[in-house]
Design an enzyme around this catalytic site. Structure first.
Site, PDB file in Angstrom:
ATOM      1  CG  HIS A 178      -2.107   0.899   1.041  1.00 44.15           C
ATOM      2  ND1 HIS A 178      -2.219   2.103   1.674  1.00 44.15           N
ATOM      3  CD2 HIS A 178      -3.216   0.782   0.262  1.00 44.15           C
ATOM      4  CE1 HIS A 178      -3.356   2.683   1.313  1.00 44.15           C
ATOM      5  NE2 HIS A 178      -3.981   1.904   0.451  1.00 44.15           N
ATOM      6  CG  HIS A 199      -5.512   5.800  -2.943  1.00 42.13           C
ATOM      7  ND1 HIS A 199      -4.225   5.374  -2.856  1.00 42.13           N
ATOM      8  CD2 HIS A 199      -6.243   5.009  -2.137  1.00 42.13           C
ATOM      9  CE1 HIS A 199      -4.162   4.350  -2.004  1.00 42.13           C
ATOM     10  NE2 HIS A 199      -5.374   4.099  -1.558  1.00 42.13           N
ATOM     11  CG  HIS A 208      -7.809  -0.508  -2.487  1.00 40.47           C
ATOM     12  ND1 HIS A 208      -7.751   0.575  -3.330  1.00 40.47           N
ATOM     13  CD2 HIS A 208      -6.985  -0.205  -1.440  1.00 40.47           C
ATOM     14  CE1 HIS A 208      -6.955   1.498  -2.804  1.00 40.47           C
ATOM     15  NE2 HIS A 208      -6.475   1.055  -1.665  1.00 40.47           N
ATOM     16  CG  HIS A 327     -11.869   4.662   1.328  1.00 40.45           C
ATOM     17  ND1 HIS A 327     -11.043   5.650   0.817  1.00 40.45           N
ATOM     18  CD2 HIS A 327     -11.049   3.656   1.705  1.00 40.45           C
ATOM     19  CE1 HIS A 327      -9.790   5.234   0.868  1.00 40.45           C
ATOM     20  NE2 HIS A 327      -9.758   4.021   1.399  1.00 40.45           N
ATOM     21  CG  HIS A 331      -8.221   5.100   5.442  1.00 39.75           C
ATOM     22  ND1 HIS A 331      -7.051   4.401   5.560  1.00 39.75           N
ATOM     23  CD2 HIS A 331      -8.860   4.572   4.376  1.00 39.75           C
ATOM     24  CE1 HIS A 331      -6.973   3.478   4.597  1.00 39.75           C
ATOM     25  NE2 HIS A 331      -8.069   3.566   3.855  1.00 39.75           N
ATOM     26  CG  PHE A 348      -3.131   6.525   1.246  1.00 35.33           C
ATOM     27  CD1 PHE A 348      -4.231   5.883   1.783  1.00 35.33           C
ATOM     28  CD2 PHE A 348      -3.341   7.462   0.242  1.00 35.33           C
ATOM     29  CE1 PHE A 348      -5.516   6.174   1.341  1.00 35.33           C
ATOM     30  CE2 PHE A 348      -4.621   7.761  -0.206  1.00 35.33           C
ATOM     31  CZ  PHE A 348      -5.713   7.116   0.346  1.00 35.33           C
ATOM     32  CG  HIS A 361      -9.630  -1.054   1.724  1.00 33.96           C
ATOM     33  ND1 HIS A 361      -9.969  -0.461   0.526  1.00 33.96           N
ATOM     34  CD2 HIS A 361      -8.969  -0.123   2.440  1.00 33.96           C
ATOM     35  CE1 HIS A 361      -9.509   0.778   0.524  1.00 33.96           C
ATOM     36  NE2 HIS A 361      -8.895   1.007   1.664  1.00 33.96           N
TER      37      HIS A 361
HETATM   38 CU1  C2O Z   1      -5.526   2.403  -0.505  1.00 38.70          CU
HETATM   39 CU2  C2O Z   1      -8.193   2.858   1.984  1.00 38.70          CU
HETATM   40  O1  C2O Z   1      -6.747   3.006   0.883  1.00 38.70           O
END
Ligand code: C2O
Length: 586
Positions: A178, A199, A208, A327, A331, A348, A361
């Protein structure tokens, strides 16, 4: 019955048309209409004969065969059905050159940490072929796991953590995937120093999906259970709106201490980042956000999936509604404010170091699956992008045998073909349409503090701003709100919400017709620390719930949820919806 299933025509026919390919194991999910109370349950005729033990909450009026529905969408991959993408066709994004992997950078608060998150090298790259599916893996909700499952999952992660450091399947190497793909370690091959970034574009969901796919297979291999399926954090349902308890036991391999201690259970996940302190209001906000990003706010396929990103395209052309909404919020909500850059989940480069990342995810991926298959939309009839620059974009991963493989986006379009599905859980946001707003604030009251759109842009958004934006037509028109040239400091958490004609100005409540949508980003690195992006928010359905009378101006309120500067908006305009709804059939 198996032959009814429409495989990806773009995958080699030798695999997908194999007569030995099994039927689906389980039905899944729900289908709905944007209209209240008109949802249909999707099931799979083949599976109905089987003993389906997955729990199913009935919210529906009828059943639809999932495969017939897929077929009914008609020529999903036919050339006649191409969805034309904005921007000229170029070439698909190529997989990174691992031997040119550089130092990733975590730029935040003006401290620079160079991170080596490059994977081990391998000269032998194999084109990955999806194996035949003999048994569908069913990913379970992380809040409903059996003790046996928890034991297995723990053991798998524990074994992953014990692998040698340079094993590409080890826990840190997996986390580093990632970091490398998301914090600037790779350049686009042949494109100078242009970053490769997965992203804030249409690559978000497919990348993902592959990431979790191999992660899941590696875990299965480590415990000798090829049916092992990753759990998903069901944050879209009130019963799943806390961090799943299995992750907060300090003795567990699933534990990570780099999390916001104020947000451990029983804290309710705040998908709106409104900091509302009433948990019931937070739940209402969350369901509104889900309804908005899954159903009401998208006018075309890119509004949901993210904007086209091709070879030579600068990073962050524009995130889809789900990516930038729920999303991003999860995070940042989980990331630890005691750490310099919100580690682990809040940046990230470090996100993959928290086992919760993969569970989060899982639900993000589930949203793609739900949206793609089960949310027939008046305005987005075909939920698949058929642009070859999308389908042929490629990535590299190490598989469960530590073999470096090249994978393409086209093989991700059908999670069933990839061999997994999700446990069926009620979707309480399906009908969560905010109550109509009957009194218009409109221009009269708010106009006092509102500026005219022509006068305020470009606008540095560090406080609440109200602007008057002209409509294309009077009253309830088919329109989109476009925010363009949004220049963001990519190293910061940034978020702002958009309201129109907001009558009560209570910015911590989102369950009202006036709430239109959001822009938000997880901090990450790009070559020059900034990116320019844009978003579109559909207003059409929202007008139905508002008294817009014959107004020719809309009052737009922009509410930053972050502290300080970091985002500049180039302009706001209302345009006619270029992809208008087909005529209503009911
Ligand atoms: Cu690649 Cu939730 O991020």
């Amino acid at each position: 019955m198996a032959s009814l299933h429409l495989p990806c025509a773009t995958t080699p026919s030798s695999q997908t048309r194999s007569s030995s390919r099994p039927v689906f194991a389980k039905p899944s999910h729900f289908i709905t209409h944007a209209k209240r109370g008109r949802c249909l349950q999707v099931s799979c005729a083949a599976a109905e004969n089987q003993n389906d033990s997955s729990r199913n909450v009935e919210t529906s009026q009828g059943k639809v065969d999932r495969r017939n529905m897929l077929l009914g969408l008609g020529g999903l991959y036919g050339a006649s059905n191409l969805v034309s993408a904005p921007g000229a066709s170029a070439n698909p994004i190529k997989p990174p050159e691992l031997d040119k992997c550089g130092t990733a950078t975590n730029l935040n608060n003006n401290t620079q940490l160079d991170i080596n998150c490059c994977p081990p090298l391998s000269q032998n790259i194999v084109d990955y072929k999806l194996p035949p599916v003999f048994q569908m893996k069913i990913r379970p909700s992380a809040h409903r796991l059996s003790p046996e499952y928890i034991f297995k999952y723990n053991m798998a992660i524990d074994r992953m953590k014990r692998l040698p450091k340079d094993d590409p399947r080890s826990f840190m190497q997996q986390a580093n995937i990632h970091c490398a793909y998301c914090n600037g370690a790779y350049d686009q091959p042949g494109q100078g120093t242009l970053d490769l970034q997965v992203h804030n574009s249409w690559l978000f969901f497919p990348f993902h999906r592959w990431y979790l796919y191999f992660y899941e297979r590696i875990l299965g291999k480590l415990i000798g259970d090829p049916t092992f399926a990753l759990p998903f954090w069901n944050w879209d349902n009130p019963k799943g709106m806390t961090i799943p308890p299995i992750f907060v036991d300090p003795k567990s391999a699933l534990y990570d201490e780099n999390r916001n201690q104020a947000n451990l259970p029983p804290a309710v996940v705040d998908l709106g980042m409104t900091r509302n302190t009433d948990p019931l209001q937070v739940v209402a906000n969350n369901l509104t956000i889900m309804y908005n990003e899954m159903i009401r706010g998208n006018s075309d396929i890119y509004d949901f999936m993210g904007q086209p990103y091709r070879e030579g395209t600068p990073v962050n052309p524009g995130p889809g509604a789900s990516e930038r909404g729920s999303h991003t919020a999860v995070h940042v909500w989980v990331g630890d404010p005691r750490q310099p850059s919100g580690e682990d989940l809040g940046n990230f480069y470090s996100a993959g170091r928290d086992p919760l990342f993969y569970c989060h995810h899982g639900n993000v991926d589930r949203m793609w699956s739900l949206w793609q298959y089960f949310l027939p939309s008046k305005t987005v009839p075909d939920k698949r992008i058929t642009d070859p620059d999308f389908l042929n974009a490629a990535f590299l991963f190490y598989d469960e045998n530590a073999q470096l493989v090249r994978v393409t986006v086209k093989d991700t379009l059908d999670n069933l073909r990839m061999g997994y599905d999700y446990e069926r859980i009620d979707l309480p946001w399906l009908d969560y349409r905010p109550p109509p707003q009957t009194v218009a604030a409109r221009v009269t009251r708010a106009g006092k503090s509102a500026a005219k759109a022509e006068t305020v842009f470009p606008l540095t958004l560090d406080k609440i701003v109200r602007v008057l934006v002209p409509k294309t037509k009077k009253g309830k028109a088919d329109e989109l709100l476009v925010l363009e040239n949004i220049n963001v400091d990519t190293t910061k958490f940034l978020k702002f919400d958009v309201f129109i004609n907001d009558e009560d100005d209570n910015i911590a409540e989102l369950d009202k017709a006036a709430y239109v949508g959001t822009y938000a980003q997880v901090p990450h690195k790009t070559a020059n620390k900034s990116a320019t992006t844009s978003i579109r928010l559909k207003l059409t359905d929202l007008y139905d719930d508002m008294d817009v009378a014959d107004d020719d101006t809309i009052l737009v309120t922009l509410v930053p949820r972050h502290q300080g500067p970091g985002v500049t908006i180039g302009g706001i305009k209302i345009i006619e919806n270029p992809t208008p709804a087909p005529p209503k059939t009911s």
